[in-house]
Design a protein around this motif. Structure first.
Motif, PDB file in Angstrom:
ATOM      1  N   GLY A  42       0.891  -1.255  -0.050  1.00 23.40           N
ATOM      2  CA  GLY A  42      -0.053   0.137   0.014  1.00 23.40           C
ATOM      3  C   GLY A  42       0.703   1.230   0.050  1.00 23.40           C
ATOM      4  N   PRO A  43       0.465   2.260  -0.429  1.00 22.72           N
ATOM      5  CA  PRO A  43       1.031   3.582  -0.585  1.00 22.72           C
ATOM      6  C   PRO A  43       1.602   4.035   0.669  1.00 22.72           C
ATOM      7  N   SER A  44       2.611   4.891   0.823  1.00 26.13           N
ATOM      8  CA  SER A  44       3.115   5.345   2.026  1.00 26.13           C
ATOM      9  C   SER A  44       2.129   6.256   2.857  1.00 26.13           C
ATOM     10  N   GLY A  45       1.914   5.725   4.226  1.00 25.95           N
ATOM     11  CA  GLY A  45       1.353   6.505   5.203  1.00 25.95           C
ATOM     12  C   GLY A  45      -0.114   5.762   5.412  1.00 25.95           C
ATOM     13  N   CYS A  46      -0.338   4.730   4.344  1.00 30.27           N
ATOM     14  CA  CYS A  46      -1.475   4.083   4.724  1.00 30.27           C
ATOM     15  C   CYS A  46      -1.777   3.287   6.055  1.00 30.27           C
ATOM     16  N   GLY A  47      -0.702   3.029   6.680  1.00 34.16           N
ATOM     17  CA  GLY A  47      -0.829   2.385   7.967  1.00 34.16           C
ATOM     18  C   GLY A  47      -0.173   0.941   8.025  1.00 34.16           C
ATOM     19  N   LYS A  48       0.705   0.762   7.110  1.00 34.22           N
ATOM     20  CA  LYS A  48       1.227  -0.551   7.091  1.00 34.22           C
ATOM     21  C   LYS A  48       1.930  -0.581   8.165  1.00 34.22           C
ATOM     22  N   SER A  49       3.135   0.151   8.826  1.00 27.66           N
ATOM     23  CA  SER A  49       3.753  -0.057   9.825  1.00 27.66           C
ATOM     24  C   SER A  49       3.067  -0.052  11.322  1.00 27.66           C
ATOM     25  N   THR A  50       1.920   0.840  11.298  1.00 30.06           N
ATOM     26  CA  THR A  50       1.145   0.714  12.471  1.00 30.06           C
ATOM     27  C   THR A  50       0.658  -0.604  12.595  1.00 30.06           C
ATOM     28  N   MET A  51       0.037  -1.115  11.371  1.00 33.47           N
ATOM     29  CA  MET A  51      -0.499  -2.548  11.570  1.00 33.47           C
ATOM     30  C   MET A  51       0.536  -3.580  11.989  1.00 33.47           C
ATOM     31  N   LEU A  52       1.556  -3.467  11.232  1.00 34.68           N
ATOM     32  CA  LEU A  52       2.763  -4.595  11.818  1.00 34.68           C
ATOM     33  C   LEU A  52       3.123  -4.507  13.090  1.00 34.68           C
ATOM     34  N   ASN A  53       3.244  -3.240  13.750  1.00 30.55           N
ATOM     35  CA  ASN A  53       3.378  -2.925  15.028  1.00 30.55           C
ATOM     36  C   ASN A  53       2.332  -3.479  15.907  1.00 30.55           C
ATOM     37  N   MET A  54       1.211  -3.492  15.548  1.00 29.58           N
ATOM     38  CA  MET A  54       0.099  -4.324  16.257  1.00 29.58           C
ATOM     39  C   MET A  54       0.262  -5.740  16.237  1.00 29.58           C
ATOM     40  N   ILE A  55       0.576  -6.275  15.019  1.00 28.74           N
ATOM     41  CA  ILE A  55       0.771  -7.771  15.024  1.00 28.74           C
ATOM     42  C   ILE A  55       1.810  -8.208  15.831  1.00 28.74           C
ATOM     43  N   GLY A  56       2.966  -7.273  16.007  1.00 31.42           N
ATOM     44  CA  GLY A  56       4.115  -7.558  16.745  1.00 31.42           C
ATOM     45  C   GLY A  56       3.955  -7.106  17.987  1.00 31.42           C
ATOM     46  N   CYS A  57       2.720  -6.753  18.631  1.00 31.85           N
ATOM     47  CA  CYS A  57       2.600  -6.410  19.955  1.00 31.85           C
ATOM     48  C   CYS A  57       3.500  -5.271  20.478  1.00 31.85           C
ATOM     49  N   MET A  58       3.838  -4.499  19.562  1.00 30.39           N
ATOM     50  CA  MET A  58       4.786  -3.329  20.055  1.00 30.39           C
ATOM     51  C   MET A  58       3.932  -2.019  20.377  1.00 30.39           C
ATOM     52  N   ASP A  59       2.442  -2.128  19.947  1.00 30.46           N
ATOM     53  CA  ASP A  59       1.537  -1.359  20.472  1.00 30.46           C
ATOM     54  C   ASP A  59       0.230  -1.603  20.613  1.00 30.46           C
ATOM     55  N   VAL A  60      -0.773  -1.011  21.232  1.00 27.52           N
ATOM     56  CA  VAL A  60      -1.794  -1.398  21.909  1.00 27.52           C
ATOM     57  C   VAL A  60      -2.792  -0.718  20.774  1.00 27.52           C
ATOM     58  N   PRO A  61      -4.012  -1.238  20.537  1.00 26.86           N
ATOM     59  CA  PRO A  61      -5.099  -0.543  19.720  1.00 26.86           C
ATOM     60  C   PRO A  61      -5.706   0.498  20.470  1.00 26.86           C
ATOM     61  N   THR A  62      -6.318   1.312  19.813  1.00 21.26           N
ATOM     62  CA  THR A  62      -7.131   2.437  20.446  1.00 21.26           C
ATOM     63  C   THR A  62      -8.544   1.600  20.685  1.00 21.26           C
ATOM     64  N   ARG A  63      -8.945   0.769  19.755  1.00 20.30           N
ATOM     65  CA  ARG A  63      -9.994   0.052  19.947  1.00 20.30           C
ATOM     66  C   ARG A  63      -9.959  -1.500  19.303  1.00 20.30           C
ATOM     67  N   GLY A  64     -10.613  -2.382  19.745  1.00 24.56           N
ATOM     68  CA  GLY A  64     -10.471  -3.732  18.907  1.00 24.56           C
ATOM     69  C   GLY A  64      -9.458  -4.786  19.737  1.00 24.56           C
ATOM     70  N   LYS A  65      -9.285  -5.855  19.298  1.00 28.51           N
ATOM     71  CA  LYS A  65      -8.555  -6.761  20.024  1.00 28.51           C
ATOM     72  C   LYS A  65      -7.474  -7.350  19.046  1.00 28.51           C
ATOM     73  N   VAL A  66      -6.294  -7.587  19.685  1.00 25.15           N
ATOM     74  CA  VAL A  66      -5.311  -8.281  19.118  1.00 25.15           C
ATOM     75  C   VAL A  66      -4.966  -9.694  19.852  1.00 25.15           C
ATOM     76  N   LEU A  67      -5.229 -10.691  19.212  1.00 28.87           N
ATOM     77  CA  LEU A  67      -5.060 -11.998  19.702  1.00 28.87           C
ATOM     78  C   LEU A  67      -3.709 -12.532  19.235  1.00 28.87           C
ATOM     79  N   LEU A  68      -2.890 -13.155  20.395  1.00 25.84           N
ATOM     80  CA  LEU A  68      -1.590 -13.753  20.138  1.00 25.84           C
ATOM     81  C   LEU A  68      -1.881 -15.296  20.430  1.00 25.84           C
ATOM     82  N   GLU A  69      -1.866 -16.302  19.488  1.00 26.22           N
ATOM     83  CA  GLU A  69      -2.179 -17.661  19.733  1.00 26.22           C
ATOM     84  C   GLU A  69      -3.352 -17.459  20.638  1.00 26.22           C
ATOM     85  N   ASP A  70      -4.610 -17.072  20.132  1.00 27.07           N
ATOM     86  CA  ASP A  70      -5.738 -17.157  20.636  1.00 27.07           C
ATOM     87  C   ASP A  70      -5.956 -16.159  22.066  1.00 27.07           C
TER      88      ASP A  70
END
Ligand code: ADP
Ligand code: MG
Length: 226
Positions: A42-70
């Motif tokens: 996706g284009p620069s600024g579309c949120g790719k790094s922010t999403m990867l940081n969520m997948i990597g548990c580097m950051d917590v979401p403002t809203r919603g859930k991040v599940l690591l191995e359930d």
């Protein structure tokens, strides 16, 4: 039956910038299954790094859930999460981020030392990792003595040192020429064929083609999956 390694459920990330809210992620639903190789584009600024940081548990979401191995990562304490992240998630960056004053093998050994692996295992495991990335002869070199592609291979070996269940890479070929970039993709391909789960950001479609699945983002949303 597939095993889900990471799952984002209706994940929002809103950065507060003074008076303004920057909605970097706007309701992301994404599941990463074990042994998948996923490219995020996706284009620069579309949120790719922010999403990867969520997948990597580097950051917590403002809203919603991040599940690591359930398990919802919000159930973990800060310390627990840091430990799990360090052990279960390997990170590779565009800029390699090796410690310049440590030899390549010492760079690879560092995560194992931090996680207090038995000293007797560290030597053997780090030599194995050097061999996996094809740099057996370069263990006593310093990062500045290696090419960019070689430094990235060391960074990959270091990311694998604690035996993570997922490898995350943010533009891993962004600082490399085409040849070095395709060598990194050959390493990813091989690791993935041996069962490693990989999620990689790239805006290079040629690089994305190495993945088994491409997730396209635009303005904080997933707009296409193949
Ligand atoms: P990409 O990796 O696709 O280029 P990012 O995830 O880095 O995009 O950024 C998504 C949006 O969030 C951009 O508008 C960016 O300016 C903003 N952003 C990213 N990180 C921060 C931050 N720490 N504080 C404020 N805004 C941020
Ligand atoms: Mg980015």
């Amino acid at each position: 039956m597939m095993d889900t390694v990471m799952e984002l459920q209706d994940v929002w990330k809103i950065y507060r910038m003074g008076e303004f809210d920057v909605p970097a992620l706007q309701g992301i639903d994404l599941a990463i299954e074990a042994s998948e190789f996923v490219a995020i584009t996706g284009p620069s600024g579309c949120g790719k790094s922010t999403m990867l940081n969520m997948i990597g548990c580097m950051d917590v979401p403002t809203r919603g859930k991040v599940l690591l191995e359930d398990r919802n990562i919000s159930e973990f304490s800060g310390n627990e999460l840091a430990r799990i992240r360090g052990k279960k998630i390997g990170f590779v960056f565009q800029t390699f981020n090796l410690y310049p004053t440590l030899t390549t093998i010492a760079n690879i050994q560092l995560p194992m030392r931090i996680h207090e692996f038995p000293e007797s295992d560290i030597e053997e495991a780090s030599k194995k990792l050097l061999a996996i990335v094809g740099l057996t002869e370069r263990g006593s070199h310093f990062p500045s003595q290696l090419s960019g592609g070689q430094q990235q291979r060391i960074a990959i070996a270091r990311a694998l040192a604690t035996g993570p269940s997922i490898l995350l890479a943010d533009e891993p070929t962004g600082n490399l020429d085409t040849k070095a970039g395709s060598e990194i993709m050959d390493v990813f391909k091989r690791l993935n064929s041996e069962g490693l789960t990989i999620v990689m950001i790239t805006h290079d479609m040629k690089i994305a083609e190495y993945a088994g699945r491409v997730v396209k983002m635009l303005d904080g949303r997933i707009v296409g999956k193949t």
